[in-house]
Motif scaffolding. Structure first.
Motif, PDB file in Angstrom:
ATOM      1  N   ILE A 173      39.420  51.109  39.656  1.00 18.88           N
ATOM      2  CA  ILE A 173      39.127  51.755  38.372  1.00 18.88           C
ATOM      3  C   ILE A 173      37.714  52.343  38.387  1.00 18.88           C
ATOM      4  O   ILE A 173      37.490  53.469  37.919  1.00 18.88           O
ATOM      5  CB  ILE A 173      39.284  50.747  37.208  1.00 18.88           C
ATOM      6  CG1 ILE A 173      40.751  50.322  37.071  1.00 18.88           C
ATOM      7  CG2 ILE A 173      38.810  51.362  35.888  1.00 18.88           C
ATOM      8  CD1 ILE A 173      40.971  49.151  36.140  1.00 18.88           C
ATOM      9  N   ARG A 174      36.771  51.609  38.953  1.00 17.16           N
ATOM     10  CA  ARG A 174      35.393  52.111  39.055  1.00 17.16           C
ATOM     11  C   ARG A 174      35.332  53.383  39.897  1.00 17.16           C
ATOM     12  O   ARG A 174      34.474  54.241  39.675  1.00 17.16           O
ATOM     13  CB  ARG A 174      34.491  51.033  39.677  1.00 17.16           C
ATOM     14  CG  ARG A 174      34.203  49.849  38.756  1.00 17.16           C
ATOM     15  CD  ARG A 174      33.464  48.773  39.512  1.00 17.16           C
ATOM     16  NE  ARG A 174      33.199  47.595  38.697  1.00 17.16           N
ATOM     17  CZ  ARG A 174      33.093  46.360  39.184  1.00 17.16           C
ATOM     18  NH1 ARG A 174      33.231  46.143  40.495  1.00 17.16           N
ATOM     19  NH2 ARG A 174      32.836  45.346  38.373  1.00 17.16           N
ATOM     20  N   GLU A 175      36.245  53.491  40.873  1.00 15.46           N
ATOM     21  CA  GLU A 175      36.276  54.668  41.744  1.00 15.46           C
ATOM     22  C   GLU A 175      37.080  55.821  41.145  1.00 15.46           C
ATOM     23  O   GLU A 175      37.287  56.845  41.800  1.00 15.46           O
ATOM     24  CB  GLU A 175      36.868  54.278  43.107  1.00 15.46           C
ATOM     25  CG  GLU A 175      35.995  53.299  43.888  1.00 15.46           C
ATOM     26  CD  GLU A 175      36.716  52.736  45.113  1.00 15.46           C
ATOM     27  OE1 GLU A 175      37.873  53.172  45.379  1.00 15.46           O
ATOM     28  OE2 GLU A 175      36.151  51.852  45.781  1.00 15.46           O
ATOM     29  N   GLY A 176      37.530  55.663  39.905  1.00 16.66           N
ATOM     30  CA  GLY A 176      38.286  56.723  39.245  1.00 16.66           C
ATOM     31  C   GLY A 176      39.741  56.804  39.641  1.00 16.66           C
ATOM     32  O   GLY A 176      40.389  57.841  39.426  1.00 16.66           O
ATOM     33  N   LYS A 177      40.299  55.730  40.201  1.00 16.90           N
ATOM     34  CA  LYS A 177      41.676  55.744  40.668  1.00 16.90           C
ATOM     35  C   LYS A 177      42.651  55.119  39.673  1.00 16.90           C
ATOM     36  O   LYS A 177      43.819  54.892  40.015  1.00 16.90           O
ATOM     37  CB  LYS A 177      41.780  55.006  42.011  1.00 16.90           C
ATOM     38  CG  LYS A 177      40.985  55.669  43.128  1.00 16.90           C
ATOM     39  CD  LYS A 177      41.085  54.866  44.422  1.00 16.90           C
ATOM     40  CE  LYS A 177      40.276  55.527  45.542  1.00 16.90           C
ATOM     41  NZ  LYS A 177      40.334  54.729  46.795  1.00 16.90           N
ATOM     42  N   ALA A 194      36.524  42.769  31.988  1.00 15.20           N
ATOM     43  CA  ALA A 194      35.591  43.594  32.757  1.00 15.20           C
ATOM     44  C   ALA A 194      35.644  45.055  32.312  1.00 15.20           C
ATOM     45  O   ALA A 194      34.605  45.726  32.224  1.00 15.20           O
ATOM     46  CB  ALA A 194      35.900  43.482  34.252  1.00 15.20           C
ATOM     47  N   ILE A 195      36.844  45.552  32.019  1.00 14.40           N
ATOM     48  CA  ILE A 195      36.983  46.933  31.546  1.00 14.40           C
ATOM     49  C   ILE A 195      36.243  47.118  30.226  1.00 14.40           C
ATOM     50  O   ILE A 195      35.530  48.121  30.018  1.00 14.40           O
ATOM     51  CB  ILE A 195      38.476  47.298  31.391  1.00 14.40           C
ATOM     52  CG1 ILE A 195      39.130  47.414  32.767  1.00 14.40           C
ATOM     53  CG2 ILE A 195      38.646  48.612  30.618  1.00 14.40           C
ATOM     54  CD1 ILE A 195      40.638  47.567  32.726  1.00 14.40           C
ATOM     55  N   GLN A 196      36.385  46.137  29.327  1.00 13.30           N
ATOM     56  CA  GLN A 196      35.670  46.200  28.046  1.00 13.30           C
ATOM     57  C   GLN A 196      34.164  46.116  28.255  1.00 13.30           C
ATOM     58  O   GLN A 196      33.391  46.889  27.674  1.00 13.30           O
ATOM     59  CB  GLN A 196      36.121  45.049  27.138  1.00 13.30           C
ATOM     60  CG  GLN A 196      37.380  45.334  26.343  1.00 13.30           C
ATOM     61  CD  GLN A 196      37.562  44.332  25.208  1.00 13.30           C
ATOM     62  OE1 GLN A 196      37.059  43.213  25.247  1.00 13.30           O
ATOM     63  NE2 GLN A 196      38.300  44.732  24.177  1.00 13.30           N
ATOM     64  N   ARG A 197      33.749  45.170  29.088  1.00 12.01           N
ATOM     65  CA  ARG A 197      32.319  44.921  29.298  1.00 12.01           C
ATOM     66  C   ARG A 197      31.629  46.138  29.913  1.00 12.01           C
ATOM     67  O   ARG A 197      30.509  46.496  29.534  1.00 12.01           O
ATOM     68  CB  ARG A 197      32.141  43.699  30.200  1.00 12.01           C
ATOM     69  CG  ARG A 197      30.711  43.244  30.387  1.00 12.01           C
ATOM     70  CD  ARG A 197      30.655  41.918  31.117  1.00 12.01           C
ATOM     71  NE  ARG A 197      31.300  41.941  32.419  1.00 12.01           N
ATOM     72  CZ  ARG A 197      32.436  41.310  32.708  1.00 12.01           C
ATOM     73  NH1 ARG A 197      33.080  40.630  31.779  1.00 12.01           N
ATOM     74  NH2 ARG A 197      32.963  41.384  33.929  1.00 12.01           N
ATOM     75  N   GLU A 198      32.300  46.783  30.868  1.00 17.07           N
ATOM     76  CA  GLU A 198      31.704  47.918  31.568  1.00 17.07           C
ATOM     77  C   GLU A 198      32.085  49.261  30.936  1.00 17.07           C
ATOM     78  O   GLU A 198      31.645  50.302  31.421  1.00 17.07           O
ATOM     79  CB  GLU A 198      32.127  47.898  33.037  1.00 17.07           C
ATOM     80  CG  GLU A 198      31.692  46.642  33.782  1.00 17.07           C
ATOM     81  CD  GLU A 198      32.169  46.635  35.233  1.00 17.07           C
ATOM     82  OE1 GLU A 198      32.271  47.739  35.821  1.00 17.07           O
ATOM     83  OE2 GLU A 198      32.442  45.535  35.767  1.00 17.07           O
ATOM     84  N   ASP A 199      32.900  49.214  29.881  1.00 15.56           N
ATOM     85  CA  ASP A 199      33.341  50.425  29.182  1.00 15.56           C
ATOM     86  C   ASP A 199      33.954  51.416  30.174  1.00 15.56           C
ATOM     87  O   ASP A 199      33.600  52.603  30.203  1.00 15.56           O
ATOM     88  CB  ASP A 199      32.179  51.067  28.426  1.00 15.56           C
ATOM     89  CG  ASP A 199      32.654  52.108  27.414  1.00 15.56           C
ATOM     90  OD1 ASP A 199      33.814  52.008  26.979  1.00 15.56           O
ATOM     91  OD2 ASP A 199      31.873  53.016  27.082  1.00 15.56           O
ATOM     92  N   LEU A 200      34.888  50.923  30.984  1.00 14.63           N
ATOM     93  CA  LEU A 200      35.523  51.761  32.006  1.00 14.63           C
ATOM     94  C   LEU A 200      36.628  52.617  31.381  1.00 14.63           C
ATOM     95  O   LEU A 200      37.346  52.159  30.485  1.00 14.63           O
ATOM     96  CB  LEU A 200      36.116  50.878  33.112  1.00 14.63           C
ATOM     97  CG  LEU A 200      35.099  50.051  33.913  1.00 14.63           C
ATOM     98  CD1 LEU A 200      35.816  49.096  34.854  1.00 14.63           C
ATOM     99  CD2 LEU A 200      34.162  50.961  34.686  1.00 14.63           C
TER     100      LEU A 200
END
Length: 331
Positions: A43-47, A68-74
């Motif tokens: 997800i961090r890599e845009g995939k 983690a998605i919430q925390r990092e606002d991904l």
């Protein structure tokens, strides 16, 4: 540009089934992750602009991924796809930002409905039909995913009856010799003495025994949840064991039968031992077990001192039929 899709599940069978159910007209690029940590990195890599996320995974589970998605606002739209169908599991994933929840095994209609409902399908229509990467699935992985779905059915029924949240592990599935099964059962010795019962089951070409090991420290808490009088009474303990076995074993076998399209008949439960060590339990009953396919699940209840181990032991003669039935899921 194709829409980046991430399928995050530790089961190869589940990943394969999920990829197959995606709309053929969807212009997407699929990435697979076998645990939550791999999923977050993708997800961090845009995939993973759209993520299909399992809950019970090693290294990092689905709940931790959502946190983690919430925390990092991904930037990820997450649809949870899980065998854990408890109402509280639904509520928790929604509170952590999941878009929606689909129960396993997935269907193309369910996926298409959700994608249309949230306007996701329109994000990538009109492309050429995509070929998902080939995924190899072996017998053990397929059995583990079948056990995962059946485990969720049993937990949901127990949760509804007791108004609790049942914590679910990753099922442990292996073809074992008696000596290895002995080691598996001995792994529960850390919990002290146990009481156990078994219940035979048989279907067309498939037979075995379901074994429920109830940790003795769990009896009183379980009796209170069941609203039984005299929680310390021996007859009450027996009632707790049989009632719990009826729920977990019955629902688990129903979950398997739904997936493999076969019916099981069950014998009456038989008490194997009470308030004894696992070592004693094994020595008294080891002659009953030979080479077997074993599905092992440890059920525990959140905020309560309650644990029990469910083992489904299929006879060696059952393996060809199981292979044949699972073949329909793999093809």
């Amino acid at each position: 540009m194709p829409l980046p899709i991430l399928i995050c599940d530790d089961s190869a069978l589940a990943r394969k089934q999920m990829a197959r159910t995606l709309p053929k007209e969807w212009d997407v690029e699929i990435t697979y992750a076998t645990n939550g940590l791999e999923g977050i990195e993708a997800i961090r890599e845009g995939k993973g602009e759209v993520v299909f996320l399992d809950l019970n995974m090693p290294v990092m589970d689905g709940y931790q991924v959502l946190e983690a998605i919430q925390r990092e606002d991904l930037p990820a739209l997450v649809i949870v796809v899980s065998g854990d169908i408890q109402i509280k599991a639904h509520e928790r994933v929604k509170s952590l930002g999941a878009l929606d929840f689909i129960q396993k095994p997935v269907s193309a209609d369910a996926i298409s409905h959700i994608l249309q409902e949230y306007g996701i399908l329109e994000l990538a229509l009109g492309g050429q039909e995509q070929q998902a990467p080939m995924i190899e699935v072996d017998l053990r992985d397929a059995c583990q995913e079948v056990a995962n779905v059946a485990m969720g059915r049993a937990a949901d029924l127990l949760a509804k009856l007791l108004n609790v949240f049942v914590k679910l592990p990753i099922p442990n599935v292996n073809v074992l010799e008696v000596s290895e099964l002995t080691m598996t059962l001995k792994a529960t010795e850390d919990y002290g003495t146990v009481s156990a019962l078994c219940q035979g089951f048989i279907g067309a070409g498939v037979a075995g025994e379901a074994l429920l090991l109830f940790h003795d420290s769990s009896f009183q808490d379980m009796a209170k949840l069941m609203k039984l009088e005299n929680p310390e009474d021996e007859e009450t303990e027996l009632e707790v064991m049989i009632d719990t076995a009826n729920v977990l074993i019955g629902a688990f076998l129903n979950g398997i039968s739904e997936q493999l399209h076969m019916k099981f008949s069950q014998s009456h439960p038989v008490i194997l031992g009470r308030h004894c060590s696992v070592n004693h339990l094994i020595s008294e009953n080891s002659d009953k077990w030979s080479r077997t396919l074993a599905m092992e699940i440890n059920y525990s209840i959140e905020d309560h001192d309650i644990q029990c181990d469910l083992l489904l032991l299929f006879t060696e003669d059952s393996l060809p039929t199981l292979n044949n039935k699972l073949g329909y899921l793999l093809d």
